[in-house]
Scaffold this motif. Structure first.
Motif, PDB file in Angstrom:
ATOM      1  N   GLY A 103       7.181   7.248 -22.822  1.00 62.52           N
ATOM      2  CA  GLY A 103       8.582   7.632 -22.981  1.00 62.52           C
ATOM      3  C   GLY A 103       9.129   8.535 -21.900  1.00 62.52           C
ATOM      4  N   GLN A 104       8.285   8.972 -20.966  1.00 65.63           N
ATOM      5  CA  GLN A 104       8.709   9.875 -19.896  1.00 65.63           C
ATOM      6  C   GLN A 104       8.851   9.108 -18.584  1.00 65.63           C
ATOM      7  N   ILE A 105       9.841   9.498 -17.769  1.00 65.54           N
ATOM      8  CA  ILE A 105      10.028   8.861 -16.470  1.00 65.54           C
ATOM      9  C   ILE A 105       8.810   9.133 -15.592  1.00 65.54           C
ATOM     10  N   SER A 106       8.278   8.090 -14.993  1.00 62.45           N
ATOM     11  CA  SER A 106       7.138   8.234 -14.094  1.00 62.45           C
ATOM     12  C   SER A 106       7.631   8.419 -12.660  1.00 62.45           C
ATOM     13  N   TYR A 107       7.123   9.461 -12.000  1.00 65.09           N
ATOM     14  CA  TYR A 107       7.459   9.696 -10.600  1.00 65.09           C
ATOM     15  C   TYR A 107       6.342   9.235  -9.671  1.00 65.09           C
ATOM     16  N   LEU A 108       5.406   8.453 -10.227  1.00 63.14           N
ATOM     17  CA  LEU A 108       4.268   7.972  -9.456  1.00 63.14           C
ATOM     18  C   LEU A 108       4.234   6.445  -9.416  1.00 63.14           C
ATOM     19  N   THR A 109       5.428   5.843  -9.391  1.00 63.44           N
ATOM     20  CA  THR A 109       5.478   4.377  -9.334  1.00 63.44           C
ATOM     21  C   THR A 109       4.853   3.845  -8.048  1.00 63.44           C
ATOM     22  N   PHE A 110       4.777   4.691  -7.017  1.00 61.27           N
ATOM     23  CA  PHE A 110       4.187   4.220  -5.763  1.00 61.27           C
ATOM     24  C   PHE A 110       2.707   3.877  -5.945  1.00 61.27           C
ATOM     25  N   LEU A 111       2.038   4.499  -6.919  1.00 59.02           N
ATOM     26  CA  LEU A 111       0.637   4.171  -7.180  1.00 59.02           C
ATOM     27  C   LEU A 111       0.517   2.751  -7.727  1.00 59.02           C
ATOM     28  N   GLN A 112       1.451   2.376  -8.631  1.00 55.58           N
ATOM     29  CA  GLN A 112       1.468   1.004  -9.129  1.00 55.58           C
ATOM     30  C   GLN A 112       1.800   0.027  -8.001  1.00 55.58           C
ATOM     31  N   LEU A 113       2.766   0.418  -7.162  1.00 55.53           N
ATOM     32  CA  LEU A 113       3.159  -0.435  -6.036  1.00 55.53           C
ATOM     33  C   LEU A 113       1.981  -0.639  -5.085  1.00 55.53           C
ATOM     34  N   ARG A 114       1.272   0.435  -4.796  1.00 61.97           N
ATOM     35  CA  ARG A 114       0.113   0.332  -3.904  1.00 61.97           C
ATOM     36  C   ARG A 114      -0.940  -0.622  -4.467  1.00 61.97           C
ATOM     37  N   SER A 115      -1.146  -0.549  -5.779  1.00 64.24           N
ATOM     38  CA  SER A 115      -2.109  -1.442  -6.423  1.00 64.24           C
ATOM     39  C   SER A 115      -1.688  -2.902  -6.266  1.00 64.24           C
ATOM     40  N   ILE A 116      -0.379  -3.173  -6.418  1.00 63.01           N
ATOM     41  CA  ILE A 116       0.132  -4.535  -6.260  1.00 63.01           C
ATOM     42  C   ILE A 116      -0.037  -5.018  -4.828  1.00 63.01           C
ATOM     43  N   ILE A 117       0.265  -4.159  -3.865  1.00 62.89           N
ATOM     44  CA  ILE A 117       0.130  -4.527  -2.451  1.00 62.89           C
ATOM     45  C   ILE A 117      -1.309  -4.916  -2.134  1.00 62.89           C
ATOM     46  N   ARG A 118      -2.251  -4.137  -2.666  1.00 61.78           N
ATOM     47  CA  ARG A 118      -3.661  -4.436  -2.423  1.00 61.78           C
ATOM     48  C   ARG A 118      -4.104  -5.713  -3.130  1.00 61.78           C
ATOM     49  N   ARG A 119      -3.703  -5.845  -4.384  1.00 62.59           N
ATOM     50  CA  ARG A 119      -4.129  -7.005  -5.156  1.00 62.59           C
ATOM     51  C   ARG A 119      -3.582  -8.307  -4.588  1.00 62.59           C
ATOM     52  N   MET A 120      -2.323  -8.257  -4.137  1.00 63.40           N
ATOM     53  CA  MET A 120      -1.688  -9.466  -3.611  1.00 63.40           C
ATOM     54  C   MET A 120      -1.956  -9.672  -2.121  1.00 63.40           C
ATOM     55  N   LYS A 121      -2.680  -8.714  -1.500  1.00 60.27           N
ATOM     56  CA  LYS A 121      -3.022  -8.788  -0.074  1.00 60.27           C
ATOM     57  C   LYS A 121      -1.773  -8.962   0.780  1.00 60.27           C
ATOM     58  N   ILE A 122      -0.808  -8.091   0.531  1.00 57.29           N
ATOM     59  CA  ILE A 122       0.488  -8.162   1.210  1.00 57.29           C
ATOM     60  C   ILE A 122       0.339  -7.785   2.680  1.00 57.29           C
ATOM     61  N   ASP A 123       0.951  -8.570   3.550  1.00 56.26           N
ATOM     62  CA  ASP A 123       0.933  -8.288   4.991  1.00 56.26           C
ATOM     63  C   ASP A 123       2.045  -7.326   5.398  1.00 56.26           C
ATOM     64  N   LEU A 124       3.205  -7.440   4.730  1.00 52.86           N
ATOM     65  CA  LEU A 124       4.360  -6.624   5.129  1.00 52.86           C
ATOM     66  C   LEU A 124       5.243  -6.363   3.921  1.00 52.86           C
ATOM     67  N   VAL A 125       5.688  -5.111   3.753  1.00 53.91           N
ATOM     68  CA  VAL A 125       6.644  -4.779   2.695  1.00 53.91           C
ATOM     69  C   VAL A 125       8.015  -4.563   3.318  1.00 53.91           C
ATOM     70  N   HIS A 126       9.042  -4.927   2.561  1.00 51.64           N
ATOM     71  CA  HIS A 126      10.426  -4.825   3.021  1.00 51.64           C
ATOM     72  C   HIS A 126      11.225  -4.114   1.939  1.00 51.64           C
ATOM     73  N   SER A 127      11.561  -2.853   2.168  1.00 52.11           N
ATOM     74  CA  SER A 127      12.321  -2.077   1.182  1.00 52.11           C
ATOM     75  C   SER A 127      13.812  -2.240   1.428  1.00 52.11           C
ATOM     76  N   GLN A 128      14.596  -2.237   0.316  1.00 53.70           N
ATOM     77  CA  GLN A 128      16.017  -2.544   0.408  1.00 53.70           C
ATOM     78  C   GLN A 128      16.913  -1.442  -0.158  1.00 53.70           C
ATOM     79  N   ASP A 129      16.338  -0.343  -0.656  1.00 55.83           N
ATOM     80  CA  ASP A 129      17.152   0.785  -1.119  1.00 55.83           C
ATOM     81  C   ASP A 129      16.336   2.061  -0.973  1.00 55.83           C
ATOM     82  N   VAL A 130      16.935   3.201  -1.323  1.00 54.65           N
ATOM     83  CA  VAL A 130      16.303   4.493  -1.022  1.00 54.65           C
ATOM     84  C   VAL A 130      15.044   4.721  -1.853  1.00 54.65           C
ATOM     85  N   HIS A 131      15.073   4.392  -3.150  1.00 51.27           N
ATOM     86  CA  HIS A 131      13.888   4.549  -3.982  1.00 51.27           C
ATOM     87  C   HIS A 131      12.750   3.693  -3.430  1.00 51.27           C
TER      88      HIS A 131
END
Length: 415
Positions: A103-131
């Protein structure tokens, strides 16, 4: 064969030709040339995928990036939204993170994102907004090998929300390349962030109108009324100049009564104030608020005689490109990259922001001159086809991605 590039196909054919004349040629020499090329894995990252210009850019990229060369996925750091549904309908994988834990806002979403990048073996990320910029930057801190592009979409620098300004100034150094969507914005960003010239490149937005036409009863009624239909399609926020639009409507009513109707497709926090002003100006019969309309480029734009956008600021307007793609007569303001998209007197009419008299004059002339409307609309569509299709935008990003990954691409320094 579908996954082989042109060079590989040519080399394969040459080897096959040699084998026909040289039966002793080792079979594995030919087999190695038939291996499929490894696709470049791209992850486009957003805070949310609700309605907006940046979100629509991502939708267009998902449709138009070369799928024989690129494997594209999308990540939402908060929630998906309407544009996410559209992207998923294209067969693109959209991942949504858990931004609340217990129920609390998580300020560590980058940890989940990092896990996805590793799992999907991403070559390049493209961010489209400030968050997304912040979370991708934190991933880059712990994954130095990660390649990273960020696109700026905001169009009113240096006037920026304080918290967003702090984040941009803190994290802009982490991407391998910073992208502006207009040369005007590029100049703003260089001054605002104090960025060196070679860190910024411009990639113009692009759109494609999908082949779906869904007329509504209210629009059919309006068309049957034989009036010139002027339309605005946008969120009802300060940036879009909707209070100026109503003042123009009031002046047009005095000048050309019963000759026109203005429809406004969109929703936003200013809607109650705008409706109140319309009542005070006694223009309720001349101005119709349609609210939010799904796929407005297909359901609203085809009915318009004139597309009117009195914006106070823009970087590069997606809906303006949609109006050009539909071959509509355009009256808009000299903000951002707009004067580069639409040359005054050739593809549309350009006035200064808040110039109520100038906008009234331009619209009045066009209401009375159907031939001029047709001429401007035809030129606008030709301009769109030459520079601003979604495929042209995607091709520019493909070059940029390849240049960063050093995969036979060359860098681009302008749109």
């Amino acid at each position: 064969m579908a996954n082989l590039d042109l060079l590989t196909r040519n080399r394969q054919l040459k080897l096959q030709w040699k084998k026909n004349f040289n039966p002793d040629l080792k079979s594995n020499e030919l087999d190695v040339m038939t291996l499929p090329i490894q696709k470049i894995r791209i992850l486009i990252v957003h805070s949310t995928l609700h309605i907006g210009g940046a979100e629509e850019v991502t939708a267009q990229l998902c449709r138009k990036l070369d799928n024989s060369q690129f494997n594209v996925s999308v990540c939402c750091l908060k929630e998906k939204g309407i544009i996410a549904e559209k992207i998923q309908s294209y067969g693109i994988n959209v991942v949504s993170l858990k931004n609340r834990i217990d129920g609390q806002i998580s300020y560590l979403t980058f940890l989940q994102l990092r896990s996805i990048i590793r799992r999907m073996k991403i070559d390049l990320v493209h961010s489209q907004d400030v968050h997304a910029l912040a979370d991708c930057s934190l991933c880059k801190l712990t994954m130095p090998q990660l390649k990273f592009v960020h696109t700026f979409h905001y169009g009113n620098y240096p006037h920026r929300d304080r918290s967003l300004r702090r984040l941009e100034r803190l994290f802009w150094r982490f991407p391998n390349k910073l992208v502006s969507v207009s040369n005007f914005q590029r100049i703003q960003l260089a001054r605002y962030l104090k960025v060196k010239e070679d860190r910024l490149t411009t990639v113009w937005n692009g759109v494609d109108l999908e082949n779906s036409f869904k007329p509504s009863e209210i629009l059919n009624f309006i068309r049957n009324d034989k009036k010139v239909v002027i339309g605005a399609i946008n969120t009802l926020i300060e940036q879009k100049g909707m209070f100026d639009l109503l003042q123009v409507a009031a002046r047009l009513k005095l000048r050309l009564p019963h000759r026109f109707i203005i429809i406004i497709a969109g929703d936003g926090y200013l809607k109650p104030e705008l409706e109140k002003l319309a009542r005070e100006l006694n223009i309720e019969s001349e101005v119709r608020f349609l609210g939010w309309v799904p796929d407005a480029a297909q359901t609203i734009m085809p009915h318009l005689d004139i597309f009117f956008q009195p914006s106070l600021w823009e970087a590069m307007s997606m809906v303006l490109l949609e109006a050009m793609a539909a071959g509509k007569t355009i009256v808009t303001t000299s903000v951002g990259e707009t004067p580069v998209l639409v040359h005054h007197g050739r593809e549309g009419i350009i006035t200064e922001p808040r110039d109520i008299v100038g906008m009234t004059e331009a619209l009045a002339n066009l209401i009375c001159n159907r031939e001029e409307r047709i001429r401007l609309g035809t030129k606008a569509k030709q301009r769109y086809l030459s520079e601003f299709t979604a495929r042209k935008m995607a091709a520019r990003y493909e070059l940029l991605y390849r240049s960063i990954l050093n995969k036979s691409g060359k860098d681009i320094t302008n749109a």
